[in-house]
Design an enzyme around this catalytic site. Structure first.
Site, PDB file in Angstrom:
ATOM      1  N   HIS A  52       0.936  -0.016 -13.404  1.00  0.00           N
ATOM      2  CA  HIS A  52       1.402  -1.045 -13.744  1.00  0.00           C
ATOM      3  C   HIS A  52       3.019  -0.826 -13.771  1.00  0.00           C
ATOM      4  O   HIS A  52       3.327   0.077 -14.545  1.00  0.00           O
ATOM      5  CB  HIS A  52       0.960  -1.885 -15.010  1.00  0.00           C
ATOM      6  N   ASN A  83      -5.457   1.317 -13.523  1.00  0.00           N
ATOM      7  CA  ASN A  83      -4.541   0.422 -12.827  1.00  0.00           C
ATOM      8  C   ASN A  83      -3.071   1.080 -13.078  1.00  0.00           C
ATOM      9  O   ASN A  83      -2.847   1.583 -13.787  1.00  0.00           O
ATOM     10  CB  ASN A  83      -4.632  -0.723 -13.576  1.00  0.00           C
ATOM     11  N   GLY A 110       0.708  -1.141  -0.048  1.00  0.00           N
ATOM     12  CA  GLY A 110      -0.110   0.005   0.049  1.00  0.00           C
ATOM     13  C   GLY A 110       0.759   1.159   0.014  1.00  0.00           C
ATOM     14  O   GLY A 110       0.346   2.293   0.542  1.00  0.00           O
ATOM     15  N   ASP A 125      -3.645  -5.645 -18.235  1.00  0.00           N
ATOM     16  CA  ASP A 125      -2.780  -4.793 -18.752  1.00  0.00           C
ATOM     17  C   ASP A 125      -2.861  -4.145 -20.002  1.00  0.00           C
ATOM     18  O   ASP A 125      -1.872  -4.044 -20.632  1.00  0.00           O
ATOM     19  CB  ASP A 125      -1.333  -5.216 -18.196  1.00  0.00           C
ATOM     20  N   SER A 176       3.324   2.689 -16.008  1.00  0.00           N
ATOM     21  CA  SER A 176       2.162   3.013 -16.698  1.00  0.00           C
ATOM     22  C   SER A 176       0.961   3.071 -15.861  1.00  0.00           C
ATOM     23  O   SER A 176       0.773   2.437 -15.049  1.00  0.00           O
ATOM     24  CB  SER A 176       1.785   2.029 -17.617  1.00  0.00           C
TER      25      SER A 176
HETATM   26  C1  GRF Z   1       3.513  -1.528  -7.423  1.00  0.00           C
HETATM   27  O1  GRF Z   1       4.928  -1.654  -7.711  1.00  0.00           O
HETATM   28  C2  GRF Z   1       2.523  -1.639  -8.640  1.00  0.00           C
HETATM   29  O2  GRF Z   1       3.088  -1.153  -9.747  1.00  0.00           O
HETATM   30  C3  GRF Z   1       2.072  -2.855  -8.881  1.00  0.00           C
HETATM   31  O3  GRF Z   1       2.078  -3.368  -7.389  1.00  0.00           O
HETATM   32  C4  GRF Z   1       2.944  -2.696  -6.648  1.00  0.00           C
HETATM   33  C5  GRF Z   1       2.137  -2.089  -5.433  1.00  0.00           C
HETATM   34  O4  GRF Z   1       2.903  -1.530  -4.423  1.00  0.00           O
HETATM   35  N1  GRF Z   1       0.986  -3.181  -9.552  1.00  0.00           N
HETATM   36  P1  GRF Z   1       2.152  -0.808  -3.308  1.00  0.00           P
HETATM   37  O5  GRF Z   1       1.311  -1.888  -2.604  1.00  0.00           O
HETATM   38  O6  GRF Z   1       1.417   0.248  -3.755  1.00  0.00           O
HETATM   39  O7  GRF Z   1       3.289  -0.403  -2.241  1.00  0.00           O
END
Ligand code: GRF
Length: 240
Positions: free
Chosen positions: A133, A131, A33, A169, A160
């Site tokens: 990614h 989202n 998070g 994605d 992205s």
């Molecule tokens: C991020 O690196 C995002 O790109 C991927 O999951 C990770 C989430 O990190 N989809 P966090 O839970 O916000 O620390």
């Protein structure tokens, strides 16, 4: 090409007043998070005109829940495994839809959310769904993007923000952040650097949406899908 600053070409933002209504956001999470925390901090500092009206986690042990609790944001945990029983995606989506009705979001943000959602859930969502990614889409969809980019000898990697569609994605890319891969880069070091970029890219993208510089409208003509598309094309320049 340079990589330190990101500028963007969009239509001019509307002048804002103190009466501008904040964008109501629901955030879906599965883990640490850190991106949720960035949004919470920006909201609390008044740096983003948003109100995080709820958080949905599909994991009971997600640290994101602790962060939401600390900020007094309502959290609903729809654990993918409870009492040894797996919660099917349809059940998850039924409960999540009930929350959307209760929370009335303007925007749904997937920030480290690790379940694959069904086409009907996405298409019937009451608000655009975006989202974050960790790759320069369309390259490196799916998992282990940092390792795969290094192994392939890429010179650049990044992150992205894209519109969520039924295909994983694959929805329209809204914004990207880019960095150069160092010669001694490991998957871990690259992940750390990309995450720092994510912490800028996600709030920046949401700011554009909240201010109307970037807007998303439903388009039902594309492959008969009921999806959201940006009405303002973005152009990114990456300079250093
Ligand atoms: C991020 O690196 C995002 O790109 C991927 O999951 C990770 C989430 O990190 N989809 P966090 O839970 O916000 O620390």
């Amino acid at each position: 090409m340079s990589v330190d600053t990101v500028s963007i070409e969009t239509k001019p933002t509307e002048p804002t007043t103190s009466t501008t209504k904040p964008l109501r956001i629901v955030v879906l999470v599965s883990g640490r998070g850190s991106n949720l925390q960035v949004l919470i901090d920006a909201m609390q500092a008044g740096a983003l005109p948003i109100e995080i009206v709820g958080v949905i986690s599909n994991r009971e042990d997600a640290y994101a829940i602790t962060r939401a609790n600390a900020a007094s944001i309502p959290v609903v945990t729809l654990s993918h495994v409870a009492n040894g029983k797996r919660m099917g995606i349809k059940t998850f989506e039924r409960h999540a839809s009930d929350q959307f009705i209760a929370w009335q979001p303007d925007l749904i943000v997937l920030a480290g959310f690790m379940r694959v959602l069904s086409a009907s859930f996405i298409e019937n969502a009451p608000a655009p769904m975006i989202n974050l990614h960790p790759s320069l889409l369309p390259a490196y969809k799916g998992l282990d993007t940092h390792q795969r980019a290094i192994q392939a000898g890429e010179r650049h990697h990044g992150c992205s923000v894209h519109v969520v569609t039924a295909e994983l994605d694959a929805g329209t890319v809204l914004t990207q952040g880019l960095l150069e891969i160092n010669q001694k880069e490991t998957a871990d070091s690259l992940k750390t650097r990309v995450q720092k970029l994510e912490h800028q890219l996600l709030p920046w993208t949401i700011l554009l949406l909240a201010k109307g510089a970037l807007s998303l409208s439903r388009d039902q003509s594309i492959h008969e899908q009921n999806t959201f598309l940006p009405s303002t094309p973005l152009k990114l320049y990456l300079d250093s």
